[in-house]
Design a protein around this motif. Structure first.
Motif, PDB file in Angstrom:
ATOM      1  N   ASP A 180       0.852  -1.188   0.000  1.00 33.93           N
ATOM      2  CA  ASP A 180       0.000   0.000   0.000  1.00 33.93           C
ATOM      3  C   ASP A 180       0.887   1.237   0.000  1.00 33.93           C
ATOM      4  N   GLY A 181       0.673   2.133  -0.965  1.00 30.79           N
ATOM      5  CA  GLY A 181       1.510   3.327  -1.061  1.00 30.79           C
ATOM      6  C   GLY A 181       0.912   4.561  -0.406  1.00 30.79           C
ATOM      7  N   ASN A 182      -0.377   4.525  -0.062  1.00 25.89           N
ATOM      8  CA  ASN A 182      -1.002   5.764   0.450  1.00 25.89           C
ATOM      9  C   ASN A 182      -1.789   5.580   1.740  1.00 25.89           C
ATOM     10  N   ASP A 206      -4.341   3.679   2.621  1.00 29.53           N
ATOM     11  CA  ASP A 206      -5.779   3.374   2.677  1.00 29.53           C
ATOM     12  C   ASP A 206      -6.043   1.889   2.943  1.00 29.53           C
ATOM     13  N   ILE A 220      -5.134  -0.651   1.135  1.00 30.15           N
ATOM     14  CA  ILE A 220      -5.227  -1.458  -0.083  1.00 30.15           C
ATOM     15  C   ILE A 220      -3.962  -1.244  -0.913  1.00 30.15           C
ATOM     16  N   GLY A 221      -3.351  -2.318  -1.309  1.00 25.86           N
ATOM     17  CA  GLY A 221      -2.155  -2.225  -2.144  1.00 25.86           C
ATOM     18  C   GLY A 221      -2.441  -1.441  -3.409  1.00 25.86           C
ATOM     19  N   ASP A 222      -1.397  -0.891  -4.027  1.00 28.92           N
ATOM     20  CA  ASP A 222      -1.612  -0.053  -5.210  1.00 28.92           C
ATOM     21  C   ASP A 222      -0.363  -0.031  -6.091  1.00 28.92           C
ATOM     22  N   THR A 250      -8.498   3.264  -7.063  1.00 27.16           N
ATOM     23  CA  THR A 250      -7.864   2.912  -5.783  1.00 27.16           C
ATOM     24  C   THR A 250      -6.456   2.357  -5.998  1.00 27.16           C
TER      25      THR A 250
HETATM   26 CA    CA Z   1      -3.508   2.176  -1.349  1.00 27.77          CA
END
Ligand code: CA
Ligand code: GLC
Length: 547
Positions: free
Chosen positions: A30-32, A34, A36-38, A83
Motif C-alpha cells: 500500500d503506497g497511500n 488506505d 489497499i495495495g496499489d 484505488t
Molecule cells: Ca492504497
C-alpha cells in the motif's frame, strides 16, 4: 553467482529461460495508507524483485472494476481502478520495470466482464441494442432457467432479467456476465484493447479462464468448446502478432494433448498454459476443492512425469504451486511449523529442476503460510458463498471452517509480509484483509538479512536455471516412482546431467544416489551438509558433465 543476470528479450522464446513473479496488487504494498495495495506501492518494491532475479511480473487485474471478485470483474479494460492509481502510475510501472529488464504481463479477463461494464449496461436496455449480442442470452420464464448449469462460485449459471424476459449466462458470479465469443464484434473489441496495452509497453498477458471462452451452454459445455482453438488462433494472429510477447492461458480443463496444441512451438496459439492436474491431486475424486485427501505422492510424481515428457519438444510447461486462487504450498504440501524453511525450499527445488517457466506467487519466496480467521473476516466471494451453501446443506461448521483454512483463496491473499513493523510494513492504515500474525518472524526484511532464508534459495534456483542449459533442455526421467517419501528425477542433455532428490516427509529417509553421481557437484541443498540419510524435507541438486 549473479542473480540479476539479464535475459535478452529480443531472442525468440526468451520466456523459456525466464522466471515470472505474480503480484496480487491489493495485497502487495500500500503506497497511500488506505489499507489497499496499489501501483505506487509496487513501484517501491521493484528493487526487491530485481534482487530476487525475476524477469517479468504477472500483474493480477488492475483494471477499473467494482471488485466483486477482486478485479476479475472488469468494468473498463482501458483504465485502472482509481484505488490502485492512475494510467500515469501504470506507465511509470511499465517504464521502471523495463529499466530493470522486468516485463509487465497483464491479466486479461476475456471470458466475462463486470455487470457494470458499459457493454452490459447497454445490453440490458433491449434485445435490439447493438450490445445485447455481446453477452449470452436465452429466453425463459422467471422460474424456469434454460438448464441446470451451475456457476463457478455456486448458484445457477443463469440470471433472469424481467424486462427482457431473458436469462444471461455467467460461469462465475451474477456480476460476471459471460461474453459471447461467437459474435465477431466482441472479438474485435477485445483484440483492439489488447493492442492498446501492447502499445503502452506491456510485454505479455495471462489469460484468465481462457479455455472457457468457447462455451456452448445449450450443450452444457464450459471449457474446451468446439470453437476454442479457432478463437485462440485468431486471437494470436490478430492481437499477439508482435514478436516476443509471452502469453499464458489459465486452462483448468487442459490435459497433455490439449496443452500441446495451446503451447505448440509454432506459436499459433499461446506460449504456455497453467494446467491444474498436479495441484488437484489432494482433492477427493468426485468431490469439490473443499473436499480434501492427503497428497498421494506417487501420483504427483507420475503426473509431473507425464507433463514433463509429454510437452518436451512439443509444447511448453508452466511451473507453479501457488497463485492467488490456491492455498500456500508450504502449508499444503510442506510443514508450516517446525520444518517451514526446509520444506518451502524442498518444494521449490522439486519444481525448479523441471522444464518449463516458473511462476513465483508473492510471498512464496518467503515461505508465507496459510491463515485462520473467523468467518466474519473473510473477504473472498468464493469462501463466503461456499460457507453459506454448506451451512444450509447441514455440514458441521467445524468441517466447513477446516475446508476454508485448508483451501480458501484468502490464504494466499493476506498482505505481503515486508518487515516486523506494524501491519508487516504493508500499510500504515488498516489492511483490507488481516495480516498473518506470523509476520513478526516471517518477513522480507528478515529474509534478506539471513543468508539461509527461503528467499536466497529461490534466488539461487533462478540463477542456476539461467546458467545451466540442462534446466531448459534436458529430458526428464523419474526415479523410484513408487516411493511414498522420495521425489527424485534426472534431467539429461547430451553432455550434462542434473539430479534432483527430495524427501517429501518429516521422517528421515535412507537414500543413496545413482553411482554416476558419486562425485557430482552439489549445486544446492537445504541443509548445511550432506549425510548418508535424507533428513526431514531435505532436498539436493547435483550436476555432472558427461564424459
Ligand atoms: Ca492504497
Ligand atoms: C480465474 C481467476 C480467479 C477468478 C476467476 C473468475 O480462475 O484466477 O481469481 O475468480 O477466474 O474470473
Amino acid at each position: 553467482m549473479d542473480s540479476t543476470q539479464k535475459l535478452d528479450k529480443t531472442k525468440r522464446g526468451w520466456w523459456k529461460s525466464a522466471v515470472f513473479y505474480q503480484i496480487y496488487p491489493k495485497s502487495f504494498q500500500d503506497g497511500n495508507g488506505d489499507g489497499i495495495g496499489d501501483i505506487p506501492g509496487i513501484l517501491q518494491r521493484l528493487d526487491y524483485l530485481h534482487e530476487l532475479g525475476i524477469d517479468g511480473i504477472w500483474l493480477s487485474p488492475v483494471f477499473d472494476s467494482p471488485q466483486v471478485d477482486n478485479g476479475y470483474d472488469i468494468s473498463n479494460y482501458r483504465d485502472v481502478w482509481p484505488t490502485f492509481g492512475t494510467m500515469e502510475d501504470m506507465k511509470a510501472l511499465i517504464r521502471e520495470a523495463k529499466r530493470r529488464n522486468i516485463s509487465i504481463i497483464m491479466d486479461l479477463v476475456l471470458n466475462h466482464t463486470s455487470d457494470q461494464h458499459p457493454w452490459f449496461l447497454e445490453a440490458l436496455k433491449g434485445r435490439d441494442n447493438p450490445y445485447h449480442d455481446y453477452y449470452v442470452w436465452r429466453d425463459g420464464t422467471p422460474d424456469c432457467p434454460p438448464n441446470d448449469m451451475m456457476a463457478g462460485f455456486g448458484g445457477s449459471a443463469w440470471t433472469y432479467i424481467p424486462q427482457l424476459g431473458q436469462y444471461y449466462f455467467h460461469q462465475f458470479t451474477v456480476q460476471q456476465p459471460d461474453l459471447n465469443w461467437n459474435n465477431p464484434a466482441v472479438r474485435q473489441e477485445l483484440y483492439d484493447m489488447i493492442r492498446y496495452w501492447v502499445d503502452l509497453g506491456v510485454e505479455g498477458f495471462r489469460l484468465d479462464v481462457i479455455d472457457q471462452i468457447a462455451k456452448e451452454p445449450d450443450q452444457k459445455i464450459t471449457n474446451n468448446g468446439p470453437r476454442l482453438h479457432e478463437f485462440l488462433q485468431e486471437l494470436s494472429r490478430e492481437a499477439f502478432c508482435q514478436e516476443g510477447l509471452v502469453t499464458v492461458g489459465e486452462a483448468w480443463g487442459a490435459d497433455v494433448e490439449r496443452a500441446k496444441r495451446y503451447s505448440a512451438p509454432d506459436g499459433s496459439e499461446l506460449s504456455m498454459v497453467f494446467q491444474f492436474e498436479h495441484i488437484n491431486l489432494d482433492q477427493k475424486p468426485g468431490g469439490e476443492k473443499w473436499d480434501m485427501i492427503p497428497l498421494p505422492l506417487p501420483q504427483l510424481k507420475r503426473c509431473m512425469e507425464r507433463w514433463q515428457q509429454g510437452l518436451h519438444g512439443q509444447g511448453w510447461n508452466s511451473l507453479f504451486l501457488d497463485n492467488h486462487d490456491l492455498p500456500r504450498i508450504v502449508s499444503r504440501w510442506g510443514d508450516d511449523g517446525k520444518y517451514r524453511v526446509e520444506s518451502a525450499k524442498m518444494l521449490a527445488t522439486m519444481l525448479y529442476g523441471m522444464e518449463g517457466t516458473p511462476y513465483i506467487y508473492q510471498g512464496e519466496e518467503l515461505g508465507m503460510t496459510n491463515i485462520q480467521l473467523p468467518i466474519s473476516q473473510y473477504q473472498d466471494v468464493e469462501i463466503l458463498n461456499m460457507y453459506h451453501h454448506r451451512m444450509e446443506e447441514g455440514y458441521p461448521e467445524e468441517q466447513v471452517m477446516a475446508s476454508i483454512y485448508a483451501r480458501g483463496r484468502d490464504n494466499a491473499r493476506t498482505p505481503m509480509q515486508w518487515s516486523e513493523e506494524p501491519n508487516a510494513g504493508f500499510t500504515t492504515g488498516t489492511p483490507w484483509l488481516p495480516v498473518n500474525p506470523n509476520y513478526v518472524s516471517i518477513n522480507a526484511r528478515q529474509a534478506l538479512a539471513d543468508p539461509n532464508s527461503v528467499f536466497y534459495h529461490y534466488q539461487k534456483l533462478i540463477a542456476l536455471r539461467k546458467r545451466l542449459p540442462v534446466f531448459r533442455e534436458g529430458t526428464f526421467t523419474l526415479l523410484e516412482p513408487d516411493s511414498t517419501q522420495l521425489f527424485a528425477y534426472t534431467r539429461d542433455t547430451e553432455d550434462a546431467q542434473l539430479l534432483v532428490v527430495c524427501n517429501f516427509t518429516g521422517e528421515p529417509l535412507s537414500y543413496s544416489r545413482p553411482a554416476e553421481f558419486a562425485d557430482a557437484e552439489l549445486l544446492l541443498s537445504n541443509y548445511p551438509d550432506t549425510t548418508s540419510v535424507l533428513r526431514p524435507y531435505e532436498a539436493q541438486m547435483y550436476y555432472r558433465k558427461k564424459d
